[in-house]
Design an enzyme around this catalytic site. Structure first.
Site, short mmCIF file in Angstrom:
data_model
loop_
_atom_site.label_atom_id
_atom_site.label_comp_id
_atom_site.label_asym_id
_atom_site.label_seq_id
_atom_site.Cartn_x
_atom_site.Cartn_y
_atom_site.Cartn_z
N ARG A 1 -1.84 -5.52 -18.10
CA ARG A 1 -1.86 -4.22 -17.41
C ARG A 1 -0.44 -3.68 -17.30
NH1 ARG A 1 -4.61 -3.52 -11.74
NH2 ARG A 1 -2.73 -4.66 -11.21
N ASP B 1 -13.08 4.81 -3.26
CA ASP B 1 -11.90 3.97 -3.13
C ASP B 1 -10.81 4.56 -4.03
OD1 ASP B 1 -9.93 2.00 -3.53
OD2 ASP B 1 -11.35 0.38 -3.11
N PHE C 1 -13.51 -3.56 -8.12
CA PHE C 1 -12.55 -4.54 -7.62
C PHE C 1 -13.32 -5.50 -6.71
CE2 PHE C 1 -9.21 -6.06 -4.79
CZ PHE C 1 -8.10 -6.16 -5.61
N TYR D 1 0.28 0.55 -0.80
CA TYR D 1 1.37 -0.25 -1.38
C TYR D 1 1.42 -0.15 -2.90
CZ TYR D 1 -2.60 -3.50 -1.43
OH TYR D 1 -3.84 -4.06 -1.59
N LYS D 2 0.51 0.64 -3.51
CA LYS D 2 0.55 0.81 -4.97
C LYS D 2 1.38 2.07 -5.27
CE LYS D 2 -3.58 -1.98 -5.41
NZ LYS D 2 -5.05 -2.02 -5.37
C1 LIG Z 1 -5.71 -2.92 -4.51
C2 LIG Z 1 -7.16 -2.71 -4.26
C3 LIG Z 1 -7.75 -3.19 -3.09
C4 LIG Z 1 -6.95 -4.01 -2.14
O1 LIG Z 1 -7.57 -4.26 -0.94
P1 LIG Z 1 -6.72 -4.94 0.23
O2 LIG Z 1 -7.65 -5.00 1.35
O3 LIG Z 1 -5.51 -4.08 0.44
O4 LIG Z 1 -6.27 -6.27 -0.25
C5 LIG Z 1 -9.08 -2.89 -2.87
N1 LIG Z 1 -9.80 -2.16 -3.75
C6 LIG Z 1 -9.26 -1.70 -4.89
C7 LIG Z 1 -10.07 -0.90 -5.84
C8 LIG Z 1 -7.92 -1.98 -5.19
O5 LIG Z 1 -7.39 -1.53 -6.31
#
Ligand SMILES: *Cc1c(COP(=O)(O)O)cnc(C)c1O
Length: 410
Positions: free
Chosen positions: A384, A210, A141, A235-236
């Protein structure tokens, strides 16, 4: 049941009748089916819980109480009397069993991006001077990659992006820390956390995971697999609400060596001593920085109530059954060759989403959403579909695939 004007899809075996009957039976037998009533949902098929989880029905009243009574009436007394000050650790302890660890190891606060910086810099500092490389998943990500690059500059290390499958061969006595995603956000591929963590440890380095796309969707086993540090968002699949605070896990025996790059006053041994010199607190709260974002944090705490009578194992079993069934329906309804699944067929390699490569994916997703099937589009060509087992059912999976088939049958 196609809408007026829509074309009938060319249905192959098994036919729509059979798939709908199977969906009905699977929903009737689903031990988690009752959980859907605990969320605020409508007639849309919501397959975007891997981006923003749905609202748990108990959250609005709790948030109203926090705002009206705790803030409005108790005001500053709430830091003690409403438990505001200790919320980051208390809510961390609620997340702990969902990711396979015990109390005192997780602190909630800040965004995932910020926690990645804390975890990675702290990991490099623990690894010691001689190790001059940080390895990062090359397909990560974006924010993880950006922050890892900055962590490397801050610590004077070199960042080495490596494809996940090649990570074991890239490790050595130069490796300080490795930042990995448990589930790939684009393809939904689940990486082998136990064996990759063991490989990182075999090289004498630290593993930072992560968990954004795995926590709340499948067992993580932080303690069982000896993970060093981990971060994740809430939040997921944890349904904490837009921008709800993330969390940081530090293995119990590493906590005393956790040296934060953001040693704010909330992580001080005596925060209200207001001393000029920094002295870190013990335990998980070393990962705190500044004043916690109480409104979001307490919304998250209320959202976590939905887990009271649910095991992550049951969620995982339903998740795999849902994604299997969705893939089968896509196979039956969508003209051959029009989409290609990027999500591994093998269960041990699959997270809780299905990613389909599709020409015109952006336009196809826009039309899906118009027809009440909400997934998302990831550039350049990925559809997705996230499956949150607490509120998505088998009839939803069948309907989503059927509408997709109708849209792609021209
Ligand atoms: C959703 C997600 C993030 C989001 O990071 P934020 O700091 O909350 O915006 C980071 N890494 C991964 C792998 C994600 O899926």
């Amino acid at each position: 049941m196609s809408e007026p004007g829509a074309q009938e899809p060319r249905v192959r075996e098994p036919g729509a009748h059979e798939l709908r009957a199977r969906a009905e039976k699977l929903d009737a037998e689903d031990a988690l089916a009752h959980k859907r009533a605990e969320f605020v949902l409508d007639d849309a098929v919501y397959l975007d819980g891997n981006s923003l989880g749905a609202l748990p029905a108990g959250v609005p009243d709790r948030v109203a109480d926090v705002v009206r009574r705790q803030w409005g009436e108790l005001r500053i007394r709430s830091w003690d009397e409403s438990g505001w000050w200790t919320a980051p650790e208390r809510i961390g302890d609620r997340i702990a069993p969902l990711v396979g660890t015990g109390p005192g190891r997780i602190v909630v606060g800040d965004s995932t991006s910020v926690n990645i910086l804390k975890a990675l810099v702290a990991a490099v500092r623990m690894a010691g001077e001689g190790r001059d490389e940080i390895v990062v998943d090359a397909t990560t990500f974006p924010t993880d990659g950006y922050i890892a690059a900055s962590a490397a500059r801050l610590t004077g290390r070199t960042l080495r992006p490596v494809a996940p499958s090649e990570i074991p061969g890239a490790l050595g006595d130069r490796t300080a820390a490795v930042l990995l995603n448990h589930v790939d956000y684009r393809t939904g591929r689940l990486h082998d956390l136990p064996s990759l963590t063991a490989a990182v440890h075999g090289a004498g380095a630290l593993a930072v995971w992560d968990l954004c796309h795995s926590a709340g969707a499948l067992p993580v086993g932080l303690d069982e697999h000896g993970v060093d540090l981990a971060v994740g968002c809430t939040y997921k699949y944890l349904n904490g609400g837009p921008g709800s605070p993330a969390y940081l896990y530090v293995r119990a025996d590493l906590q005393s060596r956790f040296d934060s790059p953001l040693p704010g006053w909330n992580s001080h041994a005596e925060p209200f001593g207001m001393r000029a010199g920094y002295e870190p607190a013990e335990g998980a709260l070393r990962g705190r920085v500044g004043t916690p974002d109480i409104l979001s944090m307490l919304a998250l705490e209320a959202a976590l109530d939905v887990w009271r009578d649910v095991s992550v194992e049951a969620v995982r079993a339903k998740s795999l059954a849902l994604t299997d069934f969705f893939l089968e329906c896509v196979e039956a309804y969508v003209p051959r060759g029009r989409v290609e699944s990027l999500t591994p067929a093998a269960h041990p390699e699959r997270g809780s989403q299905v990613a389909l490569r599709c020409d015109d994916a952006g336009d196809v997703m826009r039309r899906l959403i118009e027809r009440g099937v909400v997934g998302d589009f990831r550039a350049p060509d990925v559809l997705r579909f996230g499956f949150t087992p607490l509120y998505v059912g088998f009839a939803d999976a069948e309907r989503a695939a059927r509408v997709l088939g109708e849209l792609l049958t021209a």
